[in-house]
Write a protein that holds these residues in place. Structure first.
Motif, PDB file in Angstrom:
ATOM      1  N   ASP A 140       0.829  -1.211   0.000  1.00 42.92           N
ATOM      2  CA  ASP A 140       0.000   0.000   0.000  1.00 42.92           C
ATOM      3  C   ASP A 140       0.861   1.258   0.000  1.00 42.92           C
ATOM      4  O   ASP A 140       0.561   2.235  -0.692  1.00 42.92           O
ATOM      5  CB  ASP A 140      -0.931   0.019   1.214  1.00 42.92           C
ATOM      6  N   LYS A 141       1.930   1.227   0.777  1.00 45.86           N
ATOM      7  CA  LYS A 141       2.825   2.382   0.851  1.00 45.86           C
ATOM      8  C   LYS A 141       3.455   2.673  -0.514  1.00 45.86           C
ATOM      9  O   LYS A 141       3.490   3.815  -0.956  1.00 45.86           O
ATOM     10  CB  LYS A 141       3.910   2.121   1.903  1.00 45.86           C
ATOM     11  N   LYS A 142       3.936   1.628  -1.183  1.00 47.30           N
ATOM     12  CA  LYS A 142       4.536   1.801  -2.514  1.00 47.30           C
ATOM     13  C   LYS A 142       3.515   2.346  -3.507  1.00 47.30           C
ATOM     14  O   LYS A 142       3.826   3.234  -4.298  1.00 47.30           O
ATOM     15  CB  LYS A 142       5.102   0.478  -3.024  1.00 47.30           C
ATOM     16  N   ARG A 143       2.294   1.812  -3.461  1.00 44.12           N
ATOM     17  CA  ARG A 143       1.238   2.297  -4.363  1.00 44.12           C
ATOM     18  C   ARG A 143       0.931   3.768  -4.086  1.00 44.12           C
ATOM     19  O   ARG A 143       0.775   4.567  -5.004  1.00 44.12           O
ATOM     20  CB  ARG A 143      -0.021   1.454  -4.212  1.00 44.12           C
ATOM     21  N   ARG A 144       0.823   4.112  -2.793  1.00 46.50           N
ATOM     22  CA  ARG A 144       0.517   5.492  -2.431  1.00 46.50           C
ATOM     23  C   ARG A 144       1.616   6.435  -2.898  1.00 46.50           C
ATOM     24  O   ARG A 144       1.355   7.457  -3.530  1.00 46.50           O
ATOM     25  CB  ARG A 144       0.326   5.612  -0.915  1.00 46.50           C
ATOM     26  N   ILE A 145       2.871   6.100  -2.612  1.00 43.35           N
ATOM     27  CA  ILE A 145       3.992   6.962  -2.996  1.00 43.35           C
ATOM     28  C   ILE A 145       4.056   7.105  -4.515  1.00 43.35           C
ATOM     29  O   ILE A 145       4.234   8.207  -5.042  1.00 43.35           O
ATOM     30  CB  ILE A 145       5.327   6.424  -2.428  1.00 43.35           C
ATOM     31  N   HIS A 146       3.904   5.995  -5.228  1.00 46.62           N
ATOM     32  CA  HIS A 146       3.929   6.031  -6.687  1.00 46.62           C
ATOM     33  C   HIS A 146       2.833   6.944  -7.222  1.00 46.62           C
ATOM     34  O   HIS A 146       3.082   7.841  -8.026  1.00 46.62           O
ATOM     35  CB  HIS A 146       3.770   4.608  -7.234  1.00 46.62           C
ATOM     36  N   TYR A 147       1.607   6.738  -6.767  1.00 47.67           N
ATOM     37  CA  TYR A 147       0.466   7.521  -7.243  1.00 47.67           C
ATOM     38  C   TYR A 147       0.641   8.998  -6.916  1.00 47.67           C
ATOM     39  O   TYR A 147       0.463   9.868  -7.773  1.00 47.67           O
ATOM     40  CB  TYR A 147      -0.826   6.987  -6.612  1.00 47.67           C
ATOM     41  N   GLU A 148       1.008   9.295  -5.681  1.00 46.61           N
ATOM     42  CA  GLU A 148       1.102  10.683  -5.256  1.00 46.61           C
ATOM     43  C   GLU A 148       2.276  11.411  -5.907  1.00 46.61           C
ATOM     44  O   GLU A 148       2.208  12.600  -6.172  1.00 46.61           O
ATOM     45  CB  GLU A 148       1.144  10.775  -3.733  1.00 46.61           C
ATOM     46  N   THR A 149       3.355  10.692  -6.207  1.00 47.43           N
ATOM     47  CA  THR A 149       4.499  11.291  -6.882  1.00 47.43           C
ATOM     48  C   THR A 149       4.149  11.699  -8.302  1.00 47.43           C
ATOM     49  O   THR A 149       4.468  12.804  -8.743  1.00 47.43           O
ATOM     50  CB  THR A 149       5.692  10.320  -6.901  1.00 47.43           C
ATOM     51  N   PHE A 150       3.479  10.814  -9.026  1.00 46.53           N
ATOM     52  CA  PHE A 150       3.215  11.081 -10.439  1.00 46.53           C
ATOM     53  C   PHE A 150       1.952  11.885 -10.697  1.00 46.53           C
ATOM     54  O   PHE A 150       1.781  12.415 -11.790  1.00 46.53           O
ATOM     55  CB  PHE A 150       3.187   9.767 -11.224  1.00 46.53           C
ATOM     56  N   THR A 151       1.055  11.976  -9.733  1.00 44.71           N
ATOM     57  CA  THR A 151      -0.214  12.678  -9.981  1.00 44.71           C
ATOM     58  C   THR A 151      -0.390  13.957  -9.165  1.00 44.71           C
ATOM     59  O   THR A 151      -1.262  14.761  -9.474  1.00 44.71           O
ATOM     60  CB  THR A 151      -1.416  11.777  -9.647  1.00 44.71           C
ATOM     61  N   ASN A 152       0.370  14.138  -8.113  1.00 45.81           N
ATOM     62  CA  ASN A 152       0.165  15.256  -7.183  1.00 45.81           C
ATOM     63  C   ASN A 152      -1.240  15.235  -6.587  1.00 45.81           C
ATOM     64  O   ASN A 152      -1.803  16.268  -6.258  1.00 45.81           O
ATOM     65  CB  ASN A 152       0.445  16.608  -7.855  1.00 45.81           C
ATOM     66  N   GLN A 153      -1.832  14.049  -6.495  1.00 44.75           N
ATOM     67  CA  GLN A 153      -3.128  13.846  -5.853  1.00 44.75           C
ATOM     68  C   GLN A 153      -2.938  12.825  -4.733  1.00 44.75           C
ATOM     69  O   GLN A 153      -1.961  12.090  -4.725  1.00 44.75           O
ATOM     70  CB  GLN A 153      -4.157  13.294  -6.858  1.00 44.75           C
TER      71      GLN A 153
END
Length: 176
Positions: A140-153
């Motif tokens: 979950d942490k990896k998914r969150r960091i990945h998503y938030e890094t590339f989307t700024n959401q």
């Protein structure tokens, strides 16, 4: 994937995006799978991400000058956009909800309570039972960091989606 393709009669993209991205940038699928959701917080990486191009670089960097995680994202973004132009399809993850910022996209977030997720993870990865809670946390942490890094959401926020489904209550087939 086959359930989606069969029920909805449209293309389904999930892990195969890794193979397509690997082909696109010339790396092995194994390397892409290993690096795909490992985003660094280094200063250089943050400069390369775009908001600080003017300070970090006198010009926009070439894709091959960027960290591998950024190269993977660029390749997957292109694959997602091209596939969506060709026909109706379903994408799982890979920031597709953000990449496909179009009126004809249904953005769905599927969630489930921790204990049901734990049981599903144990069924799939039973050999790591002693570490399953840490595995789920890190995933979950990896998914969150990945998503938030590339989307700024923020990952999982209802404002980013049209609909949210609880797969624990509905079951996987009903979600499909």
């Amino acid at each position: 994937g086959q359930l989606v393709s069969k029920k909805l009669g449209m293309d389904f993209y999930d892990k195969e995006l890794i193979d397509l991205a690997a082909k696109e940038i010339g790396f092995s699928p194994e390397l892409i799978a290993d690096k795909e959701q490992r985003v660094t917080n280094s200063l250089l990486y943050n400069f390369a991400m775009g908001s600080l191009y003017g300070i970090a670089y006198p010009r926009t960097p070439k894709p091959e000058e960027l960290p591998l995680t950024e190269q993977i994202f660029i390749a997957q973004k292109k694959i997602i956009q091209d596939a969506a132009r060709r026909s109706s399809c379903v994408f799982v993850g890979r920031c597709a909800d953000y990449i496909l910022n179009r009126d004809d996209v249904l953005k769905v977030f599927i969630y489930c309570d921790k204990e049901i997720r734990r049981q599903r993870a144990l069924a799939e990865y039973g050999e790591i039972e002693d570490y399953i809670d840490e595995f789920m946390h890190q995933t979950d942490k990896k998914r969150r960091i990945h998503y938030e890094t590339f989307t700024n959401q923020k990952w999982g926020r209802r404002e980013n989606y049209d609909i949210m489904l609880n797969s624990g209550d509905l079951g996987i087939e009903k979600c499909v």
